[in-house]
Design an enzyme around this catalytic site. Structure first.
Site, PDB file in Angstrom:
ATOM      1  N   GLY A 162      40.759  14.682  55.906  1.00  0.00           N
ATOM      2  CA  GLY A 162      41.069  13.274  56.172  1.00  0.00           C
ATOM      3  C   GLY A 162      40.834  12.392  54.957  1.00  0.00           C
ATOM      4  O   GLY A 162      40.405  12.865  53.889  1.00  0.00           O
ATOM      5  N   MET A 163      41.099  11.109  55.135  1.00  0.00           N
ATOM      6  CA  MET A 163      40.966  10.156  54.011  1.00  0.00           C
ATOM      7  C   MET A 163      39.529  10.148  53.480  1.00  0.00           C
ATOM      8  O   MET A 163      39.298  10.338  52.277  1.00  0.00           O
ATOM      9  CB  MET A 163      41.369   8.757  54.478  1.00  0.00           C
ATOM     10  CG  MET A 163      41.209   7.689  53.405  1.00  0.00           C
ATOM     11  SD  MET A 163      42.050   6.149  53.815  1.00  0.00           S
ATOM     12  CE  MET A 163      41.150   5.595  55.239  1.00  0.00           C
ATOM     13  N   ILE A 197      36.196  20.514  65.759  1.00  0.00           N
ATOM     14  CA  ILE A 197      34.841  20.176  66.211  1.00  0.00           C
ATOM     15  C   ILE A 197      34.712  20.175  67.737  1.00  0.00           C
ATOM     16  O   ILE A 197      33.605  20.084  68.258  1.00  0.00           O
ATOM     17  CB  ILE A 197      34.316  18.839  65.616  1.00  0.00           C
ATOM     18  CG1 ILE A 197      35.162  17.640  66.064  1.00  0.00           C
ATOM     19  CG2 ILE A 197      34.185  18.934  64.101  1.00  0.00           C
ATOM     20  CD1 ILE A 197      34.473  16.288  65.788  1.00  0.00           C
ATOM     21  N   TYR A 216      39.087   3.736  72.060  1.00  0.00           N
ATOM     22  CA  TYR A 216      38.559   4.365  70.837  1.00  0.00           C
ATOM     23  C   TYR A 216      37.091   3.985  70.629  1.00  0.00           C
ATOM     24  O   TYR A 216      36.248   4.836  70.382  1.00  0.00           O
ATOM     25  CB  TYR A 216      39.419   3.907  69.656  1.00  0.00           C
ATOM     26  CG  TYR A 216      38.863   4.184  68.280  1.00  0.00           C
ATOM     27  CD1 TYR A 216      38.987   5.437  67.689  1.00  0.00           C
ATOM     28  CD2 TYR A 216      38.244   3.164  67.542  1.00  0.00           C
ATOM     29  CE1 TYR A 216      38.494   5.675  66.412  1.00  0.00           C
ATOM     30  CE2 TYR A 216      37.757   3.395  66.269  1.00  0.00           C
ATOM     31  CZ  TYR A 216      37.872   4.648  65.713  1.00  0.00           C
ATOM     32  OH  TYR A 216      37.383   4.880  64.446  1.00  0.00           O
TER      33      TYR A 216
HETATM   34  N1  LIG Z   1      40.070   4.401  58.754  1.00  0.00           N
HETATM   35  C1  LIG Z   1      39.295   3.380  59.139  1.00  0.00           C
HETATM   36  O1  LIG Z   1      39.603   2.188  58.907  1.00  0.00           O
HETATM   37  C2  LIG Z   1      38.019   3.658  59.876  1.00  0.00           C
HETATM   38  C3  LIG Z   1      37.274   2.562  60.335  1.00  0.00           C
HETATM   39  C4  LIG Z   1      36.068   2.801  60.998  1.00  0.00           C
HETATM   40  C5  LIG Z   1      35.628   4.100  61.187  1.00  0.00           C
HETATM   41  N2  LIG Z   1      36.367   5.136  60.752  1.00  0.00           N
HETATM   42  C6  LIG Z   1      35.854   6.495  60.981  1.00  0.00           C
HETATM   43  O2  LIG Z   1      35.783   7.172  59.754  1.00  0.00           O
HETATM   44  C7  LIG Z   1      35.918   8.578  59.963  1.00  0.00           C
HETATM   45  C8  LIG Z   1      36.933   9.137  58.978  1.00  0.00           C
HETATM   46  O3  LIG Z   1      38.183   8.555  59.269  1.00  0.00           O
HETATM   47  P1  LIG Z   1      39.393   8.521  58.234  1.00  0.00           P
HETATM   48  O4  LIG Z   1      39.715   7.107  58.004  1.00  0.00           O
HETATM   49  O5  LIG Z   1      39.120   9.443  57.084  1.00  0.00           O
HETATM   50  O6  LIG Z   1      40.544   9.101  59.172  1.00  0.00           O
HETATM   51  P2  LIG Z   1      41.529  10.325  59.009  1.00  0.00           P
HETATM   52  O7  LIG Z   1      42.160  10.310  57.672  1.00  0.00           O
HETATM   53  O8  LIG Z   1      42.398  10.287  60.233  1.00  0.00           O
HETATM   54  O9  LIG Z   1      40.565  11.586  59.072  1.00  0.00           O
HETATM   55  C9  LIG Z   1      40.075  12.117  60.265  1.00  0.00           C
HETATM   56  C10 LIG Z   1      40.159  13.617  60.131  1.00  0.00           C
HETATM   57  O10 LIG Z   1      39.610  14.211  61.315  1.00  0.00           O
HETATM   58  C11 LIG Z   1      40.438  15.301  61.653  1.00  0.00           C
HETATM   59  N3  LIG Z   1      40.284  15.672  63.049  1.00  0.00           N
HETATM   60  C12 LIG Z   1      40.831  15.097  64.148  1.00  0.00           C
HETATM   61  N4  LIG Z   1      40.445  15.772  65.242  1.00  0.00           N
HETATM   62  C13 LIG Z   1      39.651  16.791  64.829  1.00  0.00           C
HETATM   63  C14 LIG Z   1      38.968  17.839  65.487  1.00  0.00           C
HETATM   64  N5  LIG Z   1      39.032  18.010  66.815  1.00  0.00           N
HETATM   65  N6  LIG Z   1      38.247  18.706  64.750  1.00  0.00           N
HETATM   66  C15 LIG Z   1      38.173  18.569  63.407  1.00  0.00           C
HETATM   67  N7  LIG Z   1      38.802  17.603  62.712  1.00  0.00           N
HETATM   68  C16 LIG Z   1      39.534  16.720  63.428  1.00  0.00           C
HETATM   69  C17 LIG Z   1      41.839  14.834  61.336  1.00  0.00           C
HETATM   70  O11 LIG Z   1      42.716  15.909  61.229  1.00  0.00           O
HETATM   71  P3  LIG Z   1      44.289  15.723  61.590  1.00  0.00           P
HETATM   72  O12 LIG Z   1      44.788  14.678  60.622  1.00  0.00           O
HETATM   73  O13 LIG Z   1      44.848  17.071  61.373  1.00  0.00           O
HETATM   74  O14 LIG Z   1      44.323  15.226  62.994  1.00  0.00           O
HETATM   75  C18 LIG Z   1      41.605  14.126  59.999  1.00  0.00           C
HETATM   76  O15 LIG Z   1      41.686  15.051  58.940  1.00  0.00           O
HETATM   77  C19 LIG Z   1      36.290   8.737  61.440  1.00  0.00           C
HETATM   78  O16 LIG Z   1      35.121   9.059  62.180  1.00  0.00           O
HETATM   79  C20 LIG Z   1      36.749   7.350  61.852  1.00  0.00           C
HETATM   80  O17 LIG Z   1      36.536   7.104  63.230  1.00  0.00           O
HETATM   81  C21 LIG Z   1      37.554   4.959  60.088  1.00  0.00           C
END
Ligand SMILES: NC(=O)c1ccc[n+]([C@@H]2O[C@H](COP(=O)([O-])OP(=O)(O)OC[C@H]3O[C@@H](n4cnc5c(N)ncnc54)[C@H](OP(=O)(O)O)[C@@H]3O)[C@@H](O)[C@H]2O)c1
Length: 280
Positions: free
Chosen positions: A10-11, A38, A121
């Site tokens: 992920g990002m 997970i 969410y």
């Molecule tokens: N982006 C924001 O603005 C933001 C704000 C607040 C909090 N967060 C939190 O920050 C964290 C990282 O988010 P991010 O922005 O990096 O989002 P992201 O790019 O969507 O990364 C999330 C990753 O988790 C993977 N994933 C989804 N379901 C999974 C599972 N069952 N088992 C293992 N991996 C799984 C996804 O894989 P796939 O792509 O293959 O589904 C993706 O690679 C998350 O906990 C998110 O809730 C993000």
């Protein structure tokens, strides 16, 4: 140290792995979703058993999609995190969100402010947070992330700037635009502080200082790109109905970092300037 990074594709996950590599850490297991789902409890137990630190960057991040699939979203953001937390305890640093708050405050939410999520969410993420806290782990709440890997508001603005003369962006949500790379550096530093006994388990806020509306952020992105910020036009969120309600105010306080030796993140505007070369 032996590190396990979940959600490594992920990002934020990619930035965590890059920061660990730059720090010369060689014992890193970078587990993408394909390598470690997970929600697979047996696989989680086996993976966590070999790690000194677990950084959970995996999550269901489709906020609107969660409204029609709350059970599926909570399976990932809540119940899977319960398993991770039980297995890893104080070795876990879990990433959570400003969306655990209602967004009706007028001053920054402290780490101890009462959560009251207003969408599916946020409710699922709160289940995960509570499990991590009960197991003695670390929760880092972040918000409004953008980065080099994957889609984000900032990268969308850069694309739209090339496609349209004007872009309408909402003025009625306030938050802390946060560079995922800077957050990754802070999370790795927190792991070091925890190992050194300088950071007690609990909630930390990994968000930029200051606050902006999406409109302010869009204008700043245009300015950084050398474009006319007046091409960004103000609008309000009632013009863009979406399935999930968003908190109007997502600004978080940073008091918990005091004494850990880990710095709170810089002001959002400074961070955007630092991030820009990696975003285009
Ligand atoms: N982006 C924001 O603005 C933001 C704000 C607040 C909090 N967060 C939190 O920050 C964290 C990282 O988010 P991010 O922005 O990096 O989002 P992201 O790019 O969507 O990364 C999330 C990753 O988790 C993977 N994933 C989804 N379901 C999974 C599972 N069952 N088992 C293992 N991996 C799984 C996804 O894989 P796939 O792509 O293959 O589904 C993706 O690679 C998350 O906990 C998110 O809730 C993000």
């Amino acid at each position: 140290m032996r590190w396990l990074v979940t959600g490594a594709g992920g990002m934020l996950g990619q930035d965590l792995c890059a920061v660990l590599a730059e720090a010369g850490e060689s014992g890193v297991v970078a587990a993408t979703r394909a390598e470690l789902d997970i929600t697979d409890a047996d696989a989680v137990r086996a993976a966590v058993a070999g790690a000194d630190v677990v950084l959970n960057a995996a999550g269901w991040t489709d906020v609107d999609g969660a409204e029609a699939a709350e059970e599926d979203a909570t399976a990932v953001n809540g119940h899977a995190v319960e398993t991770l937390a039980k297995e890893a305890g104080g070795r876990l640093i879990h990433i959570s969100t400003d969306y655990v708050f209602a967004g009706d405050a007028t001053v920054p939410y402290s780490e101890d402010a009462a959560p009251a999520p207003i969408n599916a969410y946020g409710r699922g993420k709160l289940v995960g947070e509570r499990a991590v806290r009960a197991a003695g782990g670390y929760v880092v709440r972040t918000a409004w992330l953008y980065g080099a890997h994957g889609p984000s508001f900032v990268r969308t603005m850069l694309r739209l700037a090339g496609e349209r003369e004007t872009v309408a962006v909402v003025t009625d949500q306030q938050g802390p635009p946060t560079w995922s790379r800077a957050l990754a550096t802070q999370v790795v530093a927190l792991a070091g502080a925890a190992a050194a006994g300088r950071a007690t388990p609990g909630v930390y806020h990994g968000t930029a200082a200051g606050q902006a509306s999406w409109y302010d952020l869009a204008q700043a992105v245009f300015a950084e790109a050398g474009l006319d910020p007046d091409r960004v036009r103000p609008t309000t969120s009632d013009r863009f109905p979406r399935p999930a309600r968003r908190p109007a105010y997502s600004v978080l306080g940073h008091a918990r970092w005091a004494g850990t030796g880990v710095s709170p993140l810089p002001h959002w505007r400074t961070m955007l300037t630092a991030a820009m070369p990696s975003l285009s």
